[in-house]
Design an enzyme around this catalytic site. Structure first.
Site, PDB file in Angstrom:
ATOM      1  N   HIS A 103      17.242  22.186   3.165  1.00  0.00           N
ATOM      2  CA  HIS A 103      17.381  21.204   2.058  1.00  0.00           C
ATOM      3  C   HIS A 103      18.693  20.256   2.277  1.00  0.00           C
ATOM      4  CE1 HIS A 103      13.835  22.577   0.043  1.00  0.00           C
ATOM      5  NE2 HIS A 103      14.346  23.823  -0.456  1.00  0.00           N
ATOM      6  N   ASP A 117       8.197  27.259   4.997  1.00  0.00           N
ATOM      7  CA  ASP A 117       8.730  27.512   3.598  1.00  0.00           C
ATOM      8  C   ASP A 117       7.877  26.768   2.536  1.00  0.00           C
ATOM      9  OD1 ASP A 117      11.763  28.317   2.497  1.00  0.00           O
ATOM     10  OD2 ASP A 117      10.843  26.765   1.345  1.00  0.00           O
TER      11      ASP A 117
HETATM   12 ZN   LIG Z   1      11.842  27.481  -0.346  1.00  0.00          ZN
END
Ligand SMILES: [Zn+2]
Length: 309
Positions: free
Chosen positions: A126, A163
């Protein structure tokens, strides 16, 4: 096959605070699972710290300096956003998480390992060039990809990401560069909000969205029908995997219904892709996974598959 396991105890000292899902026990349970005798053949290595120059291949020097300049006293916390928190141990953990990912690249390029699993935290996918986000400080997988190009002269590097959350950071870093490929399956809509199928970069981004509640069938179809064909067409010189296990049905942070066995299946599929294009060179980097039992079982199956495949 020779598989490197790269980690460092400093990654346990990154403490985002009591009740934070990205807790040190995540890494503890993964490493404990990998103590089983079936994992004795792993080559266990210590993750080095990334240098500022290496981080600077992805993040602006001002960003690197700002993150490394945050140095809370023991017991204190500094919040970078609602989810992303630094403690006394975070600086070294983040440097070793990025450094470990690059060591994984070095291991498979030098040839002392065929594959590598990098068990570190904080995670990375992220973190954007200019912005820490979603528990992530440095974009570990993207940093490893840039390292493979700068240090080893590889022309084409792919990061694939299973993910449950979209890796907005990796996409942000890769989107304008046709020498890099990013393919992700993720719950959509979900945090961080990016990752629509229409986000395709310069033809080098593949986002396979999964509706809340989707299970094994949709997960496997996303990889078999969307991501792996595009990855085959890209024909990478190295395959890096953002290995988050929070698509598991037991995970508290999202609503997919993926089974432990699906991670073993996908690992085998990705190893086959690496065999086809890049001499089997595969570096897997731990991202998310927040149900401790499911995380430990899924990561163990992932690594066992890397060892036996
Ligand atoms: Zn995640």
């Amino acid at each position: 096959m020779t598989v490197a396991l790269i980690t460092h105890p400093a990654c346990l000292a990154h403490d985002p605070g009591e009740w934070h899902p990205e807790c040190p026990d995540r890494l503890r349970v993964v490493l404990r699972a990998l103590e089983h005798e079936m994992f004795l053949p792993l080559l266990r290595e210590t993750a080095p710290e990334a240098t500022e120059d290496q981080l600077g291949r992805v993040h602006p020097p001002s960003y690197v300096a700002a993150i490394l300049g945050i140095s809370p006293a023991p017991g204190e916390h500094v919040s970078l956003d609602a989810d992303t928190v630094m403690s006394h141990g975070s600086r070294e953990a983040a440097l070793r998480a990025a450094g470990g990912a690059m060591m994984g690249v070095d291991a498979v390029m030098q040839g002392w390992a065929h594959r590598a699993f990098v068990a570190t935290r904080p995670p990375g996918h992220h973190a954007e060039r200019h912005t820490p986000m979603g528990f992530c400080l440095f974009a570990n997988a993207a940093i490893a990809a840039r390292h493979a190009q700068a240090q080893w002269g590889l022309a084409r590097v792919a990061v694939v990401d299973f993910d449950v959350h979209h890796g907005n950071g990796t996409q942000d870093i890769f989107a304008a560069d046709p020498s890099l490929f990013y393919g992700s399956s993720h719950q959509y809509p979900c945090y961080p909000g990016t990752g629509a199928a229409s986000e395709t970069g310069v033809g080098n981004i593949v986002n396979a969205t999964l509706a809340p509640g989707a299970g094994s069938g949709a997960f496997r179809a996303a990889w078999r029908e969307r991501i792996i064909p595009a990855l085959d067409a890209f024909a990478p010189d190295l395959l890096i995997v953002s290995a988050g296990f929070d698509a598991h049905k037991a995970d508290p942070l999202a609503q997919l219904r993926v089974e432990t066995e699906d991670f073993g299946w996908l690992t085998q599929e990705l190893m086959t892709v690496a065999d086809r294009h890049c001499g089997g060179r595969l570096v897997s980097v731990l991202e998310g996974g927040y149900d401790l039992e499911a995380l430990a079982a899924s990561a163990a199956l992932h690594v066992r598959t890397l060892l036996l495949g």
